[in-house]
Design an enzyme around this catalytic site. Sequence first.
Site, mmCIF file in Angstrom:
data_model
loop_
_atom_site.group_PDB
_atom_site.id
_atom_site.type_symbol
_atom_site.label_atom_id
_atom_site.label_comp_id
_atom_site.label_asym_id
_atom_site.label_seq_id
_atom_site.Cartn_x
_atom_site.Cartn_y
_atom_site.Cartn_z
ATOM 1 N N ASP A 9 47.411 41.874 39.470
ATOM 2 C CA ASP A 9 47.548 41.045 38.264
ATOM 3 C C ASP A 9 47.865 39.577 38.549
ATOM 4 O OD1 ASP A 9 46.969 43.070 36.481
ATOM 5 O OD2 ASP A 9 49.066 43.696 36.282
ATOM 6 N N SER A 35 27.819 80.675 98.188
ATOM 7 C CA SER A 35 28.710 81.844 98.019
ATOM 8 C C SER A 35 27.979 83.018 97.369
ATOM 9 C CB SER A 35 29.952 81.466 97.206
ATOM 10 O OG SER A 35 29.649 80.678 96.089
#
Length: 620
Positions: A14, A525
Amino acid sequence: MDEVMNVVIVGHVDHGKSTIIGRLLADTDSLPEGKLQMVKDNCKRNSKPFEYAFLLDALKDEQSQGITIDTARCFFKTDKRRYILIDAPGHIEFLKNMVTGASRADAALMVIDAHEGVEENTRRHSYFLSMLGIKQIAVMVNKMDLVGFKQEVFEEIKETYTAFLSKIGVEAKAFIPVSGYCGDNIANTSENMPWFHGGTVLSQLDAFESTPLPDQLPFRMPVQGVYKFTAFGDSRRIIAGTVESGKLNVGDKITFWPSGKQTTVKSIEVWNAPAKDTISAGEASGFTMTEQIYIRRGEVACRSDETPPHTGVRFRANIFWLGRERFQKDKHYFLKCGTAKVDMTLESVERVVNASNLSIVQRQYVEKNEVAECILRLDYPIAFDGNDVVASMGRFVVVDEYELAGGGIITEPLSEYNYDTRNIRWSGGSVNKMQRRELMGHDGLVVWMTGLSGAGKTTIAQEVERRLVSMGISSFIIDGDILRNGLNEDLGFSEEDRVENIRRTAHVASLMKDAGMVTLVSLISPYEKSREAARKVAKGSFMEVYVKADIETCKKRDPKKLYQKAQEGSIKNFTGIDSPYEAPQNPDVLLDTELWSEEECVETLLDSILGRINFTGTRK
């Protein structure tokens, strides 16, 4: 006249922001033809007094409540430049929208009601402007008609507000007494205030200093998406996004951050438009590459010959928190910067600032509508800029659950770690496992990568290691060939020697894991039993990764011609030829290198590792 300036209008609810903008547009003949009369007629039909604010407040609920609830933009120009005016909400409940509007501004106009004076949101908005790096602020003391245009009222507000601005390191460029309702000192000099010898709001806008045009800054284009075409022989791969700053030309070398990948621009692509050789700031477009590299949303395309952005996972930031729940440690949030969206945690709060009176609070959380200086940590690196390079690339928002809860600017990039050993309690003797974990900031892990020779184990491991190290995560590769030239040089390739090779490697990897390292083991592996034994040695901190590719694919990839030599008989006991390979039945991670690209395999493995190593609170 190409120069454009974004100016945000802020202030307490305002105090007349929208009215001033409406009056400015009306008095400079910047409104569309008939707009002013249309709004006046609408007010007359609804038996309400006309207000210049109604020229902006287009939403129905805004006009009914008389407050601006979202940022509205309007455009006008002077002989010097074009302007985009951003009307930001003043109500405390709409601070999120106010910050959104202010984040795009080069300068600000602060509106203060002469009758009400400096209020809480006046100070709060000022601090937010300072946090966002907006230093050009002019103050309009509005509604001077309500206080009889008295000079002493104006001077008192000027003195009070100047004192506040000095505390946040801001100096107002000008104070202007105005009346938006009457039009005093908006576009024309006021006859009601002969005691004021300064300029009008309009002249002050032109007095603001220009910031560098986006085209003059380093090139930045956050990647919005990557589009691959296959129909009708079209094989383009287009990197698309909106250019934040700078220019890009066909033939320019490009670096994507934070990955650091490089390529060259082959062509520039624009939707439903003729082909072009250059794109610049503000354009939504894309480009193709001479080298087809894997890029994903969130990366930032930059020219290789210009200043690069910062990259990292840890930085200091100014945060304004608007969430319903407090901003706190030990909770996960999302941070969005550019097109990047990453998991984020609050590492520490350095100080919480009351934006109304600038008092300092020392605590480790931030409440709604508070401002704080914090240190943030991300789960993944992002690319960002400082406010002095490309300001928009250092601004971010924070998402809590599914709601936008806060935002801020990055003020300083920080190193990956900031250990405070004062918080670690030493009991004498050697460093134990828990103390080492606190120091390293994360757990160690054995990443056991199995697969045939040529499947891609080492290639993937090398790229994952590079990315882990760039994130400040200690990692190391144990390669089978390296071990056989040192620790395991006495071993051959019989079944017994292969088992022993894996046993020794598992113990070395476990020791490195205990030291806090992510240990990437690249080893064929071939036996399931040996891999399970390696898992037991690692005591649970083990991830079996099957890098899958069939024997024919591996033969085609064989740069050392090992398969050929094995088939010719010059290499004995070669896995896949005259020695068996027992593929994992239930690996922790499967990387199918026949179906996936190298980048997809790297991203999958990296995500899996980051999900397993359990970052601690001291990894800062």
